[in-house]
Design a protein around this motif. Sequence first.
Motif, PDB file in Angstrom:
ATOM      1  N   UNK A 177       2.196  -4.786   0.935  1.00 50.99           N
ATOM      2  CA  UNK A 177       1.584  -3.798   1.300  1.00 50.99           C
ATOM      3  C   UNK A 177       2.455  -2.595   1.539  1.00 50.99           C
ATOM      4  N   UNK A 178       3.639  -2.764   1.695  1.00 50.88           N
ATOM      5  CA  UNK A 178       4.460  -1.500   1.744  1.00 50.88           C
ATOM      6  C   UNK A 178       4.470  -0.902   0.276  1.00 50.88           C
ATOM      7  N   UNK A 179       4.631  -1.837  -0.719  1.00 49.64           N
ATOM      8  CA  UNK A 179       4.927  -1.269  -1.996  1.00 49.64           C
ATOM      9  C   UNK A 179       3.730  -0.837  -2.861  1.00 49.64           C
ATOM     10  N   UNK A 180       2.426  -0.911  -2.363  1.00 51.43           N
ATOM     11  CA  UNK A 180       1.084  -0.642  -3.343  1.00 51.43           C
ATOM     12  C   UNK A 180       1.662   0.693  -3.787  1.00 51.43           C
ATOM     13  N   UNK A 181       1.199   0.859  -5.101  1.00 50.94           N
ATOM     14  CA  UNK A 181       1.240   1.734  -6.169  1.00 50.94           C
ATOM     15  C   UNK A 181       2.575   2.006  -6.617  1.00 50.94           C
ATOM     16  N   UNK A 182       3.472   0.969  -6.341  1.00 49.57           N
ATOM     17  CA  UNK A 182       4.836   0.931  -7.001  1.00 49.57           C
ATOM     18  C   UNK A 182       4.729   0.036  -8.263  1.00 49.57           C
ATOM     19  N   UNK A 183       5.669   0.247  -9.199  1.00 47.15           N
ATOM     20  CA  UNK A 183       6.062  -0.466 -10.430  1.00 47.15           C
ATOM     21  C   UNK A 183       6.610  -1.906 -10.015  1.00 47.15           C
ATOM     22  N   UNK A 184       6.086  -2.928 -10.576  1.00 42.70           N
ATOM     23  CA  UNK A 184       6.509  -4.245 -10.406  1.00 42.70           C
ATOM     24  C   UNK A 184       6.477  -4.948 -11.695  1.00 42.70           C
ATOM     25  N   UNK A 185       7.334  -6.159 -11.660  1.00 45.20           N
ATOM     26  CA  UNK A 185       7.471  -7.137 -12.598  1.00 45.20           C
ATOM     27  C   UNK A 185       7.035  -8.400 -11.901  1.00 45.20           C
ATOM     28  N   UNK A 186       5.825  -9.007 -12.574  1.00 45.07           N
ATOM     29  CA  UNK A 186       5.501 -10.445 -12.091  1.00 45.07           C
ATOM     30  C   UNK A 186       5.757 -11.566 -13.063  1.00 45.07           C
ATOM     31  N   UNK A 209      19.322  -2.469  15.952  1.00 44.78           N
ATOM     32  CA  UNK A 209      19.907  -1.545  15.088  1.00 44.78           C
ATOM     33  C   UNK A 209      18.997  -0.811  14.207  1.00 44.78           C
ATOM     34  N   UNK A 210      17.533  -0.781  14.481  1.00 50.13           N
ATOM     35  CA  UNK A 210      16.606  -0.147  13.637  1.00 50.13           C
ATOM     36  C   UNK A 210      16.645  -0.462  12.294  1.00 50.13           C
ATOM     37  N   UNK A 211      16.742  -1.731  12.057  1.00 54.01           N
ATOM     38  CA  UNK A 211      16.849  -2.677  10.731  1.00 54.01           C
ATOM     39  C   UNK A 211      15.587  -3.270  10.743  1.00 54.01           C
ATOM     40  N   UNK A 212      15.158  -3.400   9.296  1.00 56.38           N
ATOM     41  CA  UNK A 212      13.897  -4.367   8.801  1.00 56.38           C
ATOM     42  C   UNK A 212      14.647  -5.498   8.569  1.00 56.38           C
ATOM     43  N   UNK A 213      13.963  -6.659   9.169  1.00 52.93           N
ATOM     44  CA  UNK A 213      14.588  -7.980   8.570  1.00 52.93           C
ATOM     45  C   UNK A 213      13.680  -8.243   7.240  1.00 52.93           C
ATOM     46  N   UNK A 214      14.382  -8.152   5.926  1.00 51.79           N
ATOM     47  CA  UNK A 214      13.459  -8.210   4.677  1.00 51.79           C
ATOM     48  C   UNK A 214      13.316  -9.699   4.682  1.00 51.79           C
ATOM     49  N   UNK A 215      14.320 -10.452   4.566  1.00 49.17           N
ATOM     50  CA  UNK A 215      14.424 -12.046   4.231  1.00 49.17           C
ATOM     51  C   UNK A 215      15.643 -12.545   4.564  1.00 49.17           C
ATOM     52  N   UNK A 216      15.445 -14.197   4.681  1.00 54.71           N
ATOM     53  CA  UNK A 216      16.419 -14.801   4.966  1.00 54.71           C
ATOM     54  C   UNK A 216      16.589 -16.011   4.143  1.00 54.71           C
ATOM     55  N   UNK A 217      17.696 -16.374   3.391  1.00 56.25           N
ATOM     56  CA  UNK A 217      17.664 -17.455   2.547  1.00 56.25           C
ATOM     57  C   UNK A 217      18.790 -18.350   3.120  1.00 56.25           C
ATOM     58  N   UNK A 231      -1.378  -2.629  -7.318  1.00 56.62           N
ATOM     59  CA  UNK A 231      -2.612  -1.645  -6.884  1.00 56.62           C
ATOM     60  C   UNK A 231      -3.338  -2.206  -5.545  1.00 56.62           C
ATOM     61  N   UNK A 232      -3.151  -3.713  -5.704  1.00 57.21           N
ATOM     62  CA  UNK A 232      -3.922  -4.252  -4.367  1.00 57.21           C
ATOM     63  C   UNK A 232      -3.174  -5.438  -4.065  1.00 57.21           C
ATOM     64  N   UNK A 233      -3.322  -5.757  -2.776  1.00 60.48           N
ATOM     65  CA  UNK A 233      -2.938  -7.124  -2.338  1.00 60.48           C
ATOM     66  C   UNK A 233      -3.642  -7.437  -1.151  1.00 60.48           C
ATOM     67  N   UNK A 234      -4.562  -8.586  -1.470  1.00 57.74           N
ATOM     68  CA  UNK A 234      -5.333  -9.063  -0.533  1.00 57.74           C
ATOM     69  C   UNK A 234      -5.688 -10.652  -0.744  1.00 57.74           C
ATOM     70  N   UNK A 267       3.658 -10.600   3.018  1.00 61.20           N
ATOM     71  CA  UNK A 267       2.572  -9.862   3.029  1.00 61.20           C
ATOM     72  C   UNK A 267       2.762  -8.287   3.205  1.00 61.20           C
ATOM     73  N   UNK A 268       3.526  -8.185   4.280  1.00 62.27           N
ATOM     74  CA  UNK A 268       4.090  -6.722   4.397  1.00 62.27           C
ATOM     75  C   UNK A 268       4.890  -6.095   3.446  1.00 62.27           C
TER      76      UNK A 268
END
Length: 158
Positions: free
Chosen positions: A95-104, A21-29, A121-124, A91-92
């Motif tokens: 990587x997809x949201x590098x450069x985005x505002x986040x709350x940790x 269906x051209x959907x990304x499976x983000x998460x399952x809980x 800024x970075x994920x490694x 991980x992905x």
Amino acid sequence: MAGKNTVQRVEEIVKPFAEALSLDLWDITFTKEGTDWYLRIYIDKSGGVSIDDCVDLTHAVTKPLDEADPISQSYMLEVSSPGVERELKKDWHFEKYLGSPVTVRTIRPIENVRDFGGVLEKYENGEITVRLRDEKKMIFSRKEISFVKLDDFNISDF
């Protein structure tokens, strides 16, 4: 599917239908709330998820899930978008949201603070680098983090 947990078994069943269906499976809980169990499947796609996407995936996976029977107890199935303040877990996602505002949010306070807002800024190697409002860079190990969420509304104080 012996030796795999419930979420892994469900993911193996659901993923091909999401991809078709051209959907990304983000998460399952799979969680218990009160006396009820909920299987939540979060999907994403470029341009955003519509209610029709949720309905289409629900219809596509209901019968295969019933036939495979990866969950012994009764449960409620919910299919939805992860939302604009989505939690970054894989991980992905980072990587997809590098450069985005986040709350940790950290598990334990760092200098009496548990919530940090900034730009991812970075994920490694399981480490997250966030540039805070004062331009200070902080590096967090995923092991010390409660959660990382997108902060598209700049709710956090950064």
